[in-house]
Design a protein around this motif. Structure first.
Motif, short mmCIF file in Angstrom:
data_model
loop_
_atom_site.label_atom_id
_atom_site.label_comp_id
_atom_site.label_asym_id
_atom_site.label_seq_id
_atom_site.Cartn_x
_atom_site.Cartn_y
_atom_site.Cartn_z
N ALA A 1 0.96 2.11 -9.35
CA ALA A 1 0.51 3.45 -9.72
C ALA A 1 1.07 4.41 -8.67
O ALA A 1 0.40 4.72 -7.68
CB ALA A 1 -1.01 3.52 -9.77
N ILE A 2 2.32 4.79 -8.86
CA ILE A 2 3.03 5.59 -7.86
C ILE A 2 2.91 7.07 -8.20
O ILE A 2 3.36 7.52 -9.26
CB ILE A 2 4.52 5.19 -7.79
CG1 ILE A 2 4.66 3.68 -7.52
CG2 ILE A 2 5.26 5.99 -6.73
CD1 ILE A 2 4.05 3.20 -6.23
N ASP A 3 2.28 7.82 -7.31
CA ASP A 3 2.16 9.27 -7.44
C ASP A 3 1.61 9.71 -8.80
O ASP A 3 2.11 10.66 -9.41
CB ASP A 3 3.52 9.94 -7.20
CG ASP A 3 3.96 9.85 -5.75
OD1 ASP A 3 3.21 9.26 -4.96
OD2 ASP A 3 5.06 10.35 -5.42
N LEU B 1 -0.22 -1.61 -6.23
CA LEU B 1 0.48 -0.69 -5.33
C LEU B 1 0.15 0.72 -5.79
O LEU B 1 0.43 1.09 -6.93
CB LEU B 1 1.99 -0.93 -5.40
CG LEU B 1 2.45 -2.34 -5.05
CD1 LEU B 1 3.92 -2.53 -5.42
CD2 LEU B 1 2.24 -2.64 -3.57
N LEU B 2 -0.48 1.50 -4.91
CA LEU B 2 -0.97 2.82 -5.29
C LEU B 2 -0.58 3.82 -4.23
O LEU B 2 -0.79 3.57 -3.04
CB LEU B 2 -2.49 2.76 -5.47
CG LEU B 2 -3.23 4.01 -5.91
CD1 LEU B 2 -4.44 3.62 -6.76
CD2 LEU B 2 -3.69 4.82 -4.70
N SER B 3 -0.01 4.94 -4.65
CA SER B 3 0.34 5.98 -3.67
C SER B 3 -0.24 7.31 -4.09
O SER B 3 -0.46 7.57 -5.27
CB SER B 3 1.86 6.10 -3.52
OG SER B 3 2.44 6.71 -4.66
N GLY B 4 -0.48 8.14 -3.09
CA GLY B 4 -1.00 9.47 -3.35
C GLY B 4 -1.16 10.24 -2.06
O GLY B 4 -0.96 9.70 -0.96
N GLN C 1 1.52 11.85 2.23
CA GLN C 1 1.34 10.80 1.23
C GLN C 1 1.38 9.42 1.87
O GLN C 1 2.10 9.19 2.84
CB GLN C 1 2.42 10.88 0.15
CG GLN C 1 2.21 12.01 -0.83
CD GLN C 1 3.25 11.97 -1.93
OE1 GLN C 1 4.44 11.95 -1.64
NE2 GLN C 1 2.82 11.95 -3.16
N ARG C 2 0.64 8.52 1.26
CA ARG C 2 0.56 7.15 1.78
C ARG C 2 0.60 6.18 0.61
O ARG C 2 0.10 6.46 -0.47
CB ARG C 2 -0.72 6.99 2.60
CG ARG C 2 -0.91 5.64 3.25
CD ARG C 2 -2.05 5.72 4.28
NE ARG C 2 -1.58 6.27 5.55
CZ ARG C 2 -2.37 6.59 6.56
NH1 ARG C 2 -3.68 6.47 6.45
NH2 ARG C 2 -1.87 7.06 7.67
N LEU C 3 1.20 5.02 0.85
CA LEU C 3 1.24 3.94 -0.13
C LEU C 3 0.31 2.83 0.32
O LEU C 3 0.35 2.41 1.48
CB LEU C 3 2.67 3.38 -0.25
CG LEU C 3 2.82 2.11 -1.08
CD1 LEU C 3 2.74 2.43 -2.57
CD2 LEU C 3 4.14 1.41 -0.78
N TYR C 4 -0.52 2.34 -0.62
CA TYR C 4 -1.46 1.26 -0.33
C TYR C 4 -1.07 0.02 -1.12
O TYR C 4 -0.84 0.10 -2.33
CB TYR C 4 -2.88 1.68 -0.72
CG TYR C 4 -3.40 2.84 0.08
CD1 TYR C 4 -4.14 2.64 1.25
CD2 TYR C 4 -3.14 4.16 -0.31
CE1 TYR C 4 -4.61 3.71 2.00
CE2 TYR C 4 -3.60 5.23 0.43
CZ TYR C 4 -4.33 5.00 1.59
OH TYR C 4 -4.79 6.06 2.33
N ALA C 5 -0.99 -1.08 -0.43
CA ALA C 5 -0.82 -2.39 -1.09
C ALA C 5 -2.17 -3.08 -1.04
O ALA C 5 -2.72 -3.32 0.06
CB ALA C 5 0.25 -3.22 -0.39
#
Length: 213
Positions: free
Chosen positions: A104-106, A133-136, A202-206
């Motif tokens: 779920a990217i941006d 994988l999620l970024s926001g 912004q940060r990406l979370y695994a």
């Protein structure tokens, strides 16, 4: 969540957010995502016109891209990517079962807090024990997107944070703007994870979804 009609208006002209020109962002994403997606089956939520599918997920074994805009999906299909297929759907209604990784990217900032909770619950239910994988943004406007709040949401629902990566620098104040330019120098993007959180946009979370027994 915006409607299909809303997003079709956004996509009246191609590439409304100019992401096809974001080579630096693509490079950072590839560095962060590669260990998780190489040779995996990926469900890409909010795939838009398929730019990230092409630029970032080319090493995945297979990708299914979902977007609510049929205009965007038509453009994604026209890329004829060998490892990808695209579907027009509301991803909150789509099946999340059968994939190694959900990305779920941006796209979470288009969801209300209730919808974001529903998304995470759906991932926990249908993607048990697997990778999200999620970024926001984490700039904490209206208290929606602080790192602290996101971590609280993840852990409350039983998600295990595996790693997080900084993706971009907040452009205010001017000192951050200088750093934003410096990290675009060759190899300097590898220093992103060492920048103070107050400067990160912004940060990406695994994450690993909770396992159902």
């Amino acid at each position: 969540m915006r409607t299909a009609a809303d997003f079709n208006l956004y996509y009246a002209a191609p590439d409304p957010w100019h992401i096809s020109h974001s080579r630096f962002r693509d490079k950072v994403f590839r560095r962060c995502l590669m260990p998780f997606i190489r040779d995996k089956s990926v469900l890409e939520l909010g795939c838009g016109e398929g730019h990230l599918t092409q630029a970032i997920f080319s090493k995945a074994r297979s990708v299914v891209g979902i977007d609510i805009s049929d205009v965007a999906i038509a453009r994604a299909k026209s890329l004829n990517l060998p490892n990808a297929r695209f579907e027009s759907a509301d991803f909150l209604q789509a099946s999340f079962e059968g994939y190694d990784v959900i990305a779920a990217i941006d796209c979470v900032y288009y969801l209300s807090l209730q919808e974001r909770g529903a998304l995470l619950e759906k991932v926990a239910e249908e993607h048990s024990g697997k990778i999200l994988l999620l970024s926001g943004p984490i700039v904490d406007y209206r208290r929606h997107f602080s790192h602290k709040r996101l971590m609280h949401e993840f852990t409350t629902l039983g998600f295990a944070p595996l790693k997080f990566y900084n993706l971009s620098v907040y452009w205010h104040p001017p000192s951050s703007r200088i750093i934003a330019h410096l990290i675009k120098l060759p190899l300097a993007h590898t220093l992103l994870d060492w920048i103070p959180e107050s400067m990160i946009y912004q940060r990406l979370y695994a994450l690993r979804a909770p396992k159902h027994h």
